[in-house]
Design a protein around this motif. Structure first.
Motif, PDB file in Angstrom:
ATOM      1  N   UNK A  80       8.148   8.774  -7.269  1.00  0.00           N
ATOM      2  CA  UNK A  80       7.174   8.384  -8.282  1.00  0.00           C
ATOM      3  C   UNK A  80       5.978   7.736  -7.594  1.00  0.00           C
ATOM      4  N   UNK A  81       4.843   7.747  -8.292  1.00  0.00           N
ATOM      5  CA  UNK A  81       3.612   7.130  -7.800  1.00  0.00           C
ATOM      6  C   UNK A  81       2.856   6.577  -9.001  1.00  0.00           C
ATOM      7  N   UNK A  82       2.211   5.414  -8.833  1.00  0.00           N
ATOM      8  CA  UNK A  82       1.466   4.808  -9.936  1.00  0.00           C
ATOM      9  C   UNK A  82       0.340   3.950  -9.372  1.00  0.00           C
ATOM     10  N   UNK A  83      -0.652   3.689 -10.200  1.00  0.00           N
ATOM     11  CA  UNK A  83      -1.773   2.822  -9.840  1.00  0.00           C
ATOM     12  C   UNK A  83      -1.813   1.606 -10.748  1.00  0.00           C
ATOM     13  N   UNK A  99      -4.300  -0.758  -6.910  1.00  0.00           N
ATOM     14  CA  UNK A  99      -3.194  -0.791  -5.952  1.00  0.00           C
ATOM     15  C   UNK A  99      -2.319   0.421  -6.237  1.00  0.00           C
ATOM     16  N   UNK A 100      -2.234   1.318  -5.268  1.00  0.00           N
ATOM     17  CA  UNK A 100      -1.453   2.547  -5.425  1.00  0.00           C
ATOM     18  C   UNK A 100      -0.077   2.298  -4.811  1.00  0.00           C
ATOM     19  N   UNK A 134       6.415   1.539  -1.293  1.00  0.00           N
ATOM     20  CA  UNK A 134       5.295   0.995  -0.538  1.00  0.00           C
ATOM     21  C   UNK A 134       4.051   1.008  -1.424  1.00  0.00           C
ATOM     22  N   UNK A 135       3.080   0.139  -1.121  1.00  0.00           N
ATOM     23  CA  UNK A 135       1.808   0.080  -1.853  1.00  0.00           C
ATOM     24  C   UNK A 135       0.658  -0.053  -0.867  1.00  0.00           C
ATOM     25  N   UNK A 136      -0.488   0.491  -1.250  1.00  0.00           N
ATOM     26  CA  UNK A 136      -1.726   0.304  -0.503  1.00  0.00           C
ATOM     27  C   UNK A 136      -2.876   0.235  -1.498  1.00  0.00           C
ATOM     28  N   UNK A 137      -3.893  -0.552  -1.147  1.00  0.00           N
ATOM     29  CA  UNK A 137      -5.070  -0.675  -2.002  1.00  0.00           C
ATOM     30  C   UNK A 137      -6.016   0.498  -1.814  1.00  0.00           C
ATOM     31  N   UNK A 138      -6.636   0.906  -2.910  1.00  0.00           N
ATOM     32  CA  UNK A 138      -7.739   1.872  -2.901  1.00  0.00           C
ATOM     33  C   UNK A 138      -8.971   1.081  -3.343  1.00  0.00           C
ATOM     34  N   UNK A 139      -9.699   0.468  -2.386  1.00  0.00           N
ATOM     35  CA  UNK A 139     -10.801  -0.447  -2.739  1.00  0.00           C
ATOM     36  C   UNK A 139     -12.144   0.238  -2.940  1.00  0.00           C
ATOM     37  N   UNK A 165      -3.049   9.396 -12.108  1.00  0.00           N
ATOM     38  CA  UNK A 165      -4.498   9.405 -12.194  1.00  0.00           C
ATOM     39  C   UNK A 165      -5.007   7.983 -12.422  1.00  0.00           C
ATOM     40  N   UNK A 166      -6.045   7.612 -11.661  1.00  0.00           N
ATOM     41  CA  UNK A 166      -6.706   6.317 -11.805  1.00  0.00           C
ATOM     42  C   UNK A 166      -8.146   6.604 -12.248  1.00  0.00           C
ATOM     43  N   UNK A 167      -8.603   5.864 -13.243  1.00  0.00           N
ATOM     44  CA  UNK A 167      -9.960   6.045 -13.785  1.00  0.00           C
ATOM     45  C   UNK A 167     -10.822   4.842 -13.442  1.00  0.00           C
TER      46      UNK A 167
END
Length: 171
Positions: A80-83, A99-100, A134-139, A165-167
């Motif tokens: 799974x993946x989420x933002x 944060x993804x 795991x998580x990483x930021x999408x800045x 999807x991130x908006x």
């Protein structure tokens, strides 16, 4: 003599089958699911149902020229993946951050986290090979933009195991 001939023929058939399903003899020291290059080898251009292609292979047990087989791995069910947040309010002239996070528990091969902004070609976000959470930021989230993050089985192409999807929206 007939029993010995059957035993020899049975061993040869098993050796031939295992070569096509598990890789070349040169690769026998490696675990079949440890690398993207290896996987479980299936003769032909396609993986069977519930398997994802993780590469191409050459096998003397498979007919045709090289590559004549695909490297496949079982498609896990715990991916799974989420933002957070999924909708990012971005002030005028600034960038926002989401944060993804992803969960690849049970995956026994590396996967790639890719991102596509506004339907553009995917770019590498990061490689995940820890088989876990795991998580990483999408800045760099911009207003009036849509970002699709996906977990893929290969660095280029590959099957999508999960996506989100991130908006980016204006205030």
């Amino acid at each position: 003599m007939t029993t010995n001939l059957r035993t020899v023929l049975g061993a040869l058939a098993l050796l031939s089958l295992s070569s096509c399903a598990g890789g070349d003899a040169d690769d026998a020291d490696e675990s079949p699911l440890e690398s993207v290059e290896q996987g479980v080898i299936f003769c032909g251009p396609l993986c069977p149902p519930n398997y994802a292609q993780v590469g191409f292979a050459c096998s003397t047990a498979c007919p045709g020229g090289c590559p004549n087989a695909v490297s496949c791995a079982p498609i896990p069910t715990t991916v799974s993946i989420w933002g957070t947040p999924q909708t990012v309010t971005v002030p005028v002239g600034q960038l926002g951050t989401s944060r993804i996070c992803w969960n690849t528990s049970g995956v026994r091969y590396p996967v790639w986290i890719k991102v596509s902004a506004n339907d553009a070609p995917e770019q590498l976000f990061t490689k995940e090979s820890d088989s876990g959470r795991h998580c990483e930021n999408a800045p760099w989230i911009q207003a009036n933009s849509r970002y699709v993050f996906s977990i893929r089985t290969a660095k280029t192409g590959g099957n999508v195991l999960a996506s989100t999807t991130v908006f980016g929206v204006a205030p």
